[in-house]
Scaffold this active site. Structure first.
Site, mmCIF file in Angstrom:
data_model
loop_
_atom_site.group_PDB
_atom_site.id
_atom_site.type_symbol
_atom_site.label_atom_id
_atom_site.label_comp_id
_atom_site.label_asym_id
_atom_site.label_seq_id
_atom_site.Cartn_x
_atom_site.Cartn_y
_atom_site.Cartn_z
ATOM 1 N N ARG A 122 -69.083 6.177 119.215
ATOM 2 C CA ARG A 122 -70.451 5.289 119.511
ATOM 3 C C ARG A 122 -70.727 4.787 120.911
ATOM 4 O O ARG A 122 -71.901 4.819 121.354
ATOM 5 C CB ARG A 122 -70.186 3.810 118.764
ATOM 6 C CG ARG A 122 -70.386 4.309 117.179
ATOM 7 C CD ARG A 122 -70.552 3.144 116.115
ATOM 8 N NE ARG A 122 -70.937 3.256 115.137
ATOM 9 C CZ ARG A 122 -70.623 2.896 114.049
ATOM 10 N NH1 ARG A 122 -69.920 1.607 114.117
ATOM 11 N NH2 ARG A 122 -71.245 3.046 112.743
ATOM 12 N N LYS A 132 -71.204 5.326 94.587
ATOM 13 C CA LYS A 132 -72.045 4.802 93.696
ATOM 14 C C LYS A 132 -73.552 5.196 93.576
ATOM 15 O O LYS A 132 -74.081 5.474 94.350
ATOM 16 C CB LYS A 132 -72.150 3.197 94.061
ATOM 17 C CG LYS A 132 -70.698 2.632 93.810
ATOM 18 C CD LYS A 132 -71.235 1.123 93.651
ATOM 19 C CE LYS A 132 -69.715 0.383 93.923
ATOM 20 N NZ LYS A 132 -70.114 -0.939 94.902
ATOM 21 N N GLY A 143 -71.885 7.326 106.375
ATOM 22 C CA GLY A 143 -70.559 7.180 107.140
ATOM 23 C C GLY A 143 -69.350 7.872 106.645
ATOM 24 O O GLY A 143 -68.799 8.573 107.408
ATOM 25 N N GLY A 160 -76.694 3.638 106.485
ATOM 26 C CA GLY A 160 -77.828 2.706 105.663
ATOM 27 C C GLY A 160 -79.053 3.009 106.336
ATOM 28 O O GLY A 160 -80.226 3.053 105.620
HETATM 29 P P1 ADP Z 1 -71.297 7.776 102.487
HETATM 30 O O1 ADP Z 1 -70.584 6.787 103.363
HETATM 31 O O2 ADP Z 1 -71.285 9.164 103.113
HETATM 32 O O3 ADP Z 1 -72.730 7.390 102.222
HETATM 33 P P2 ADP Z 1 -70.153 6.748 100.292
HETATM 34 O O4 ADP Z 1 -69.763 5.524 100.817
HETATM 35 O O5 ADP Z 1 -71.359 6.506 99.088
HETATM 36 O O6 ADP Z 1 -70.941 8.003 101.113
HETATM 37 O O7 ADP Z 1 -69.110 7.092 99.222
HETATM 38 C C1 ADP Z 1 -67.795 7.815 99.680
HETATM 39 C C2 ADP Z 1 -66.618 7.492 98.947
HETATM 40 O O8 ADP Z 1 -66.757 7.899 97.572
HETATM 41 C C3 ADP Z 1 -65.368 8.223 99.479
HETATM 42 O O9 ADP Z 1 -64.587 7.170 99.743
HETATM 43 C C4 ADP Z 1 -65.048 9.045 98.275
HETATM 44 O O10 ADP Z 1 -63.733 9.309 98.286
HETATM 45 C C5 ADP Z 1 -65.726 8.406 97.152
HETATM 46 N N1 ADP Z 1 -65.773 9.454 96.000
HETATM 47 C C6 ADP Z 1 -66.705 10.504 95.979
HETATM 48 N N2 ADP Z 1 -66.496 11.110 94.769
HETATM 49 C C7 ADP Z 1 -65.652 10.302 93.909
HETATM 50 C C8 ADP Z 1 -65.061 10.485 92.724
HETATM 51 N N3 ADP Z 1 -65.367 11.393 91.934
HETATM 52 N N4 ADP Z 1 -64.080 9.524 92.214
HETATM 53 C C9 ADP Z 1 -63.763 8.363 93.225
HETATM 54 N N5 ADP Z 1 -64.353 8.602 94.378
HETATM 55 C C10 ADP Z 1 -65.118 9.209 94.832
HETATM 56 MG MG MG Z 2 -69.622 4.897 102.751
#
Ligand code: ADP
Ligand code: MG
Length: 393
Positions: A36, A199, A350, A373
């Protein structure tokens, strides 16, 4: 809306307030990832070369409106001095008040000072106008280069620029807006979105918006589990958001009658525990009480094919528990397809960005967004306070 570029601002001899995102990970007093700080350098160097008297401000962590020595910007300021090749960068003992006013008053053209953590004051998160007025006393010109904070209506991002006559976007913010505007306004088709991650509830807004914009919507990761459950599959001990089943059902129905192609996994990698070293590949009805922790190879090949053939592709959210090697294959397949895609490939979020960096594929992407976000809210079509406040009209 008119947002001025750095080149449009009168910087020489003037006090320039630069809001950056120096919210870096720390191990004690050591910065463990300097991405960053490095990312802000082009803007910082431009302002210094133009003869600006630079005042840098950032938040760091969650001090909850109190002074927390362990969340001082001191390590970031020291690293910045090193990167700029100057002996020292003055760190003010606070971000408002007599101390910073004295330091900033003593700055000469082309010199830089860093203000202490903005969030040591409750006024920052409260978007307090009086706090913003105190910050405004330190500057003549305002520049925002903190895309990661642009979706938050905080004083240094929102109230302060509204008080300022001369203001604009730094290089990093400008680059983010240019890249994401292409997706929002004029995506070349086919436009493919890949959504995954932990989620559904984190990403309902962007899911709804992209569903109406893309040609193909791909859903993987834990997010897909809720959709598969809604479609009637027994998901065992997989992460499923029960309260989001109606929403998932509705989305599946809309996709059925709409023009969008909705792809869910057709096979899965399942295991009994997160520590398992030998997951099994099964069909959608073979979970048998276990946990779906990655998409299977057939799904990975299907998703990768759509991504490779896209003219525009946006990816947010890993396809599985990629932090653990046995469950990283799906995420790797999508990352590699993004890298191989001749179209415009953008990754945001992230954990998704961390995955791409870990796989050494970041340089092969069309754009890697620094703001999780903020990039999702922008693509949802929501106005970003930190961008709106820069409007010079
Ligand atoms: P980003 O930060 O890219 O927006 P998220 O924070 O929504 O992504 O999700 C990332 C997390 O989701 C990771 O820690 C990953 O391990 C978890 N994850 C993805 N698929 C699964 C799954 N099938 N079961 C459990 N955890 C999962
Ligand atoms: Mg995340």
């Amino acid at each position: 809306m008119t947002i001025r570029h750095l080149e449009d601002l009168n910087l020489g001899g003037r006090r320039v307030f630069l809001r950056v995102d120096f919210n870096v990970p720390l191990d004690g007093r050591r910065v463990t990832d300097d991405t960053r700080i490095r990312a802000a350098l082009p803007t910082i160097e431009h302002i210094l070369e133009a003869g600006g008297r630079l005042v840098i401000a950032s938040h760091l962590g969650r001090p909850k409106g109190e002074r927390k020595p362990e969340l001082s910007l001191e390590p970031a300021a020291a690293l910045l001095a090193e990167m700029l090749g100057v002996g020292e960068v003055t760190l003010c003992d606070d971000c408002v008040g007599d101390g910073p006013r004295k330091v900033v008053g003593d700055l000469r053209d082309g010199q830089v000072a860093v203000l202490e953590n903005l969030r040591f004051h409750p006024g920052e998160k409260a978007n307090d106008e009086n706090f913003a007025r105190e910050l405004a006393k330190l500057c003549d010109v305002y520049v925002n280069d903190a895309f990661g904070a642009a979706h938050r209506a905080h004083a240094s991002v929102d109230a302060l620029p509204r008080l300022m006559g001369e203001k604009g976007a730094g290089r990093l913010l400008q680059r983010e807006l240019d890249a994401l505007a292409k997706l929002r306004n004029e995506p070349t088709r086919p436009y493919v979105a890949v959504l995954g991650g932990a989620k559904v509830s984190d990403k309902i807004g962007v899911l709804e918006e992209l569903r109406q914009k893309v040609d193909t919507l791909i859903i993987g990761g834990a997010m897909a589990n809720t959709f598969l459950a809604a479609a009637g599959h027994a998901m065992g001990r997989s992460l499923v958001e029960e309260d989001k089943l109606p929403l998932a059902r509705a989305l599946l129905q809309k996709a059925d009658v709409g023009a969008v192609e909705l792809l869910l996994p057709t096979d899965l990698r399942v295991a009994d525990s997160l520590e398992s070293q030998n997951p099994q590949v099964v069909g959608l009805d073979g979970i048998d009480g276990r946990m779906a922790l990655d998409i299977g190879p057939e799904s990975a090949a299907l998703f990768a094919d759509r991504v490779r053939r896209a003219e525009t592709v946006f990816w947010n959210g890993p396809m599985g528990l990629f932090e653990k090697k046995p469950f990283a294959a799906g995420t790797l397949a999508v990352a590699e397809a993004m890298a191989a895609c001749p179209g415009y490939a953008v990754v945001g979020g992230g954990d998704s960005v961390a995955a791409v960096q870990q796989m050494n594929l970041a340089s092969k992407m069309g754009h890697v967004s620094t703001g999780g976000g903020a990039s999702l809210e922008y693509l949802e079509g929501k106005p970003l306070p930190g961008v709106e406040a820069l409007d010079a009209d």
